[in-house]
Design a protein around this motif. Structure first.
Motif, PDB file in Angstrom:
ATOM      1  N   ASP A   1      11.610  13.032 -11.904  1.00 34.58           N
ATOM      2  CA  ASP A   1      12.074  11.750 -11.392  1.00 34.58           C
ATOM      3  C   ASP A   1      11.256  11.371 -10.169  1.00 34.58           C
ATOM      4  O   ASP A   1      10.431  12.145  -9.691  1.00 34.58           O
ATOM      5  N   LEU A   2      11.484  10.185  -9.647  1.00 35.28           N
ATOM      6  CA  LEU A   2      10.917   9.756  -8.374  1.00 35.28           C
ATOM      7  C   LEU A   2      11.875   8.763  -7.742  1.00 35.28           C
ATOM      8  O   LEU A   2      12.222   7.751  -8.353  1.00 35.28           O
ATOM      9  N   ASP A   3      12.318   9.079  -6.520  1.00 38.45           N
ATOM     10  CA  ASP A   3      13.270   8.225  -5.815  1.00 38.45           C
ATOM     11  C   ASP A   3      12.692   7.606  -4.550  1.00 38.45           C
ATOM     12  O   ASP A   3      13.110   6.519  -4.151  1.00 38.45           O
ATOM     13  N   VAL A   4      11.776   8.303  -3.896  1.00 37.71           N
ATOM     14  CA  VAL A   4      11.253   7.873  -2.601  1.00 37.71           C
ATOM     15  C   VAL A   4       9.736   8.033  -2.594  1.00 37.71           C
ATOM     16  O   VAL A   4       9.231   9.076  -3.009  1.00 37.71           O
ATOM     17  N   TRP A   5       9.023   7.029  -2.101  1.00 44.22           N
ATOM     18  CA  TRP A   5       7.580   7.112  -1.930  1.00 44.22           C
ATOM     19  C   TRP A   5       7.284   6.778  -0.476  1.00 44.22           C
ATOM     20  O   TRP A   5       7.586   5.680  -0.015  1.00 44.22           O
ATOM     21  N   VAL A   6       6.692   7.720   0.256  1.00 42.36           N
ATOM     22  CA  VAL A   6       6.371   7.514   1.663  1.00 42.36           C
ATOM     23  C   VAL A   6       4.861   7.309   1.788  1.00 42.36           C
ATOM     24  O   VAL A   6       4.090   8.234   1.561  1.00 42.36           O
ATOM     25  N   ASN A   7       4.461   6.090   2.131  1.00 43.58           N
ATOM     26  CA  ASN A   7       3.045   5.765   2.339  1.00 43.58           C
ATOM     27  C   ASN A   7       2.653   6.158   3.752  1.00 43.58           C
ATOM     28  O   ASN A   7       2.643   5.339   4.661  1.00 43.58           O
ATOM     29  N   ASN A   8       2.345   7.424   3.932  1.00 43.52           N
ATOM     30  CA  ASN A   8       2.044   7.958   5.247  1.00 43.52           C
ATOM     31  C   ASN A   8       0.551   8.140   5.500  1.00 43.52           C
ATOM     32  O   ASN A   8       0.117   8.129   6.644  1.00 43.52           O
ATOM     33  N   ALA A   9      -0.239   8.297   4.455  1.00 44.62           N
ATOM     34  CA  ALA A   9      -1.673   8.552   4.632  1.00 44.62           C
ATOM     35  C   ALA A   9      -2.325   7.398   5.382  1.00 44.62           C
ATOM     36  O   ALA A   9      -2.015   6.232   5.159  1.00 44.62           O
ATOM     37  N   GLY A  10      -3.211   7.752   6.275  1.00 36.97           N
ATOM     38  CA  GLY A  10      -3.933   6.729   7.011  1.00 36.97           C
ATOM     39  C   GLY A  10      -5.087   7.357   7.763  1.00 36.97           C
ATOM     40  O   GLY A  10      -5.137   8.568   7.948  1.00 36.97           O
ATOM     41  N   MET A  11      -5.997   6.527   8.176  1.00 34.85           N
ATOM     42  CA  MET A  11      -7.133   7.028   8.943  1.00 34.85           C
ATOM     43  C   MET A  11      -7.634   5.934   9.863  1.00 34.85           C
ATOM     44  O   MET A  11      -7.317   4.764   9.684  1.00 34.85           O
ATOM     45  N   GLU A  12      -8.399   6.356  10.833  1.00 35.48           N
ATOM     46  CA  GLU A  12      -9.070   5.402  11.706  1.00 35.48           C
ATOM     47  C   GLU A  12     -10.445   5.949  12.049  1.00 35.48           C
ATOM     48  O   GLU A  12     -10.678   7.157  12.014  1.00 35.48           O
ATOM     49  N   ILE A  13     -11.319   5.061  12.346  1.00 38.85           N
ATOM     50  CA  ILE A  13     -12.621   5.425  12.873  1.00 38.85           C
ATOM     51  C   ILE A  13     -12.675   4.811  14.259  1.00 38.85           C
ATOM     52  O   ILE A  13     -12.601   3.581  14.400  1.00 38.85           O
ATOM     53  N   LYS A  14     -12.734   5.653  15.246  1.00 38.29           N
ATOM     54  CA  LYS A  14     -12.680   5.180  16.631  1.00 38.29           C
ATOM     55  C   LYS A  14     -14.018   4.564  17.018  1.00 38.29           C
ATOM     56  O   LYS A  14     -14.919   5.241  17.503  1.00 38.29           O
ATOM     57  N   SER A  15     -14.088   3.281  16.767  1.00 35.16           N
ATOM     58  CA  SER A  15     -15.299   2.527  17.043  1.00 35.16           C
ATOM     59  C   SER A  15     -14.912   1.059  17.113  1.00 35.16           C
ATOM     60  O   SER A  15     -14.004   0.626  16.388  1.00 35.16           O
ATOM     61  N   PRO A  16     -15.567   0.270  17.936  1.00 38.06           N
ATOM     62  CA  PRO A  16     -15.291  -1.165  17.913  1.00 38.06           C
ATOM     63  C   PRO A  16     -15.530  -1.726  16.509  1.00 38.06           C
ATOM     64  O   PRO A  16     -16.494  -1.342  15.830  1.00 38.06           O
ATOM     65  N   THR A  17     -14.662  -2.597  16.097  1.00 39.57           N
ATOM     66  CA  THR A  17     -14.729  -3.145  14.741  1.00 39.57           C
ATOM     67  C   THR A  17     -16.111  -3.708  14.423  1.00 39.57           C
ATOM     68  O   THR A  17     -16.631  -3.475  13.327  1.00 39.57           O
ATOM     69  N   HIS A  18     -16.700  -4.414  15.341  1.00 35.69           N
ATOM     70  CA  HIS A  18     -18.001  -5.038  15.063  1.00 35.69           C
ATOM     71  C   HIS A  18     -19.138  -4.021  14.942  1.00 35.69           C
ATOM     72  O   HIS A  18     -20.236  -4.372  14.514  1.00 35.69           O
ATOM     73  N   GLU A  19     -18.860  -2.759  15.281  1.00 36.55           N
ATOM     74  CA  GLU A  19     -19.881  -1.724  15.143  1.00 36.55           C
ATOM     75  C   GLU A  19     -19.698  -0.871  13.878  1.00 36.55           C
ATOM     76  O   GLU A  19     -20.545  -0.034  13.574  1.00 36.55           O
TER      77      GLU A  19
END
Length: 120
Positions: free
Chosen positions: A85-103
């Motif tokens: 079965d499946l009752d709960v889906w937790v969208n926890n995955a994420g990432m960032e690249i520490k850099s100014p967006t324009h770079e």
């Protein structure tokens, strides 16, 4: 313990560390069955699965790229195949690249967007 969560099934993306680890452990205390997704930290995911079991739940680990439809389908199949079965889906995955967006390169931009937004 929330009795309405007992025996429910959850998928947690990015579940091998940090916030995903904490959510998985809480779900274990609720006696839930948990699919723990990881991308690169198999040992961390296995440790979280053991903690979930120690807390009273059940767990399985699945390496899947949540930025792709195929990766998300793998997680769904794991929940259904392992726990029925499946009752709960937790969208926890994420990432960032520490850099100014324009770079950021377009490749890096697309990687962040595909994990943080498209995958959801």
């Amino acid at each position: 313990m929330y009795t309405d969560l007992k025996n429910k099934v959850a998928v947690i993306t990015g579940g091998s560390k940090g916030i995903g680890n904490a959510i998985a452990n809480r779900f274990g205390k609720e006696h839930m069955s948990v699919v723990i997704n990881y991308n690169s930290d198999e040992a961390g995911a296995q440790k979280v699965a053991e903690e979930v079991a120690d807390n009273g739940g059940q767990a399985t680990i699945v390496k899947a790229d949540v930025s792709t439809e195929n990766g998300n389908q793998e997680l769904l199949r794991a929940a259904l195949d392992k726990f029925g079965d499946l009752d709960v889906w937790v969208n926890n995955a994420g990432m960032e690249i520490k850099s100014p967006t324009h770079e950021l390169s377009l490749e890096d931009w697309n990687k962040v967007i595909s994990i943080n937004e498209t995958g959801v």
